[in-house]
Design a protein around this motif. Sequence first.
Motif, short mmCIF file in Angstrom:
data_model
loop_
_atom_site.label_atom_id
_atom_site.label_comp_id
_atom_site.label_asym_id
_atom_site.label_seq_id
_atom_site.Cartn_x
_atom_site.Cartn_y
_atom_site.Cartn_z
N LEU A 177 0.82 -1.22 0.00
CA LEU A 177 0.00 0.00 0.00
C LEU A 177 0.85 1.26 0.00
O LEU A 177 0.40 2.32 -0.43
N GLN A 178 2.09 1.12 0.46
CA GLN A 178 3.02 2.27 0.43
C GLN A 178 3.35 2.67 -1.01
O GLN A 178 3.79 3.79 -1.25
N MET A 179 3.16 1.74 -1.94
CA MET A 179 3.43 2.09 -3.35
C MET A 179 2.43 3.16 -3.79
O MET A 179 2.78 4.13 -4.44
N LYS A 180 1.18 2.92 -3.41
CA LYS A 180 0.13 3.87 -3.76
C LYS A 180 0.43 5.22 -3.09
O LYS A 180 0.32 6.28 -3.71
N ALA A 181 0.83 5.17 -1.81
CA ALA A 181 1.14 6.40 -1.07
C ALA A 181 2.31 7.14 -1.72
O ALA A 181 2.32 8.38 -1.79
N THR A 182 3.27 6.38 -2.25
CA THR A 182 4.43 7.01 -2.89
C THR A 182 4.02 7.71 -4.19
O THR A 182 4.44 8.84 -4.46
N LEU A 183 3.17 7.04 -4.97
CA LEU A 183 2.69 7.66 -6.21
C LEU A 183 1.91 8.93 -5.89
O LEU A 183 2.05 9.95 -6.58
N LYS A 184 1.12 8.86 -4.83
CA LYS A 184 0.31 10.03 -4.43
C LYS A 184 1.24 11.19 -4.02
O LYS A 184 1.02 12.33 -4.42
#
Length: 220
Positions: free
Chosen positions: A161-168
């Motif tokens: 889920l940190q991947m999504k947070a990083t893209l955001k």
Amino acid sequence: MDTDALSPLLSALRDAVLDGDARGAASATERALGQGVDPQRLVDGALIPAMDEAGRRFENGEFFVPELLVSARALKASQAIVTPLLAQRGGVVARGRVAIGTVKGDMHDIGKNLVVALLQGGGFDVVDLGTDVPPTRFVSAVTNDRVDIVGLSALLTTTMLQMKATLKAMETAGVRGSVKVIVGGAPVTQRFADEIGADGYADNAAAALALARRLMASGA
Ligand code: B12
């Protein structure tokens, strides 16, 4: 070298990793290389199967975290010998610049390190951000290190889920449009990559190199 001659060399390395025997893993690696075994063959035929088996034993309750740790340490003793050989394969002209790291909360780096080695071997200039990398660090890699591609690795379903947070975070900082983002790690799938809006996904290091080359060719 034919398969029959190769298999005892690969088994010795695989067994040393599973036994957590770092010295044994290093000497099995040197022995195999001395006999002309290709370093990539050692990775695909011994190191990755050893970690798969360690994972299977962990799931079955035969291995606990300490065993995983000593196996990972033994694997790294071999990886330390093999990685420079894989990385040397590149040409002198950099094909592009990649910043790569394991996302926040995640300490797994064996697979990420293989991706680093193959990217370097494929001629990429790589900024290795390490493990447990917060979204802000990926953002600063884009702004300060002038990278073409950002690679995110995650091995846990929770840290994916940190991947999504990083893209955001990249979007919020206004830098998302200036780089391509590629993702990978055992729990990650093409579907997940599409869902979070990544530019690419690969399930192994060789495919990650091919993906990075494709993205550069398409004007990353
Ligand atoms: C070794 C290992 C550890 C070691 C890690 C050592 C290290 N320095 O990396 C240690 C002991 C520290 C560890 C700890 C933990 N682990 Co662990 N670990 C593993 C294990 C056995 C192997 C992982 C590995 O190295 N695989 C080999 C590499 C080569 O494969 P890979 O990482 O998938 O990488 C390849 C591709 O995915 C791809 N790739 C990888 N990254 C990227 C990035 C990009 C951009 C691209 C394109 C491609 C790409 O290319 C790579 C090379 O071909 C796995 C089981 C498994 N078989 O996966 C469990 C596993 C990942 N761990 C697990 C767990 C639960 C944990 C712990 C929570 C255990 C605990 N209770 O403490 C902790 C978490 C610590 C943390 N915060 O990160 C679970 C995860 C379950 C889940 N669904 O989330 C697994 C699946 C084991 C299991 N079956 O239950 N672990």
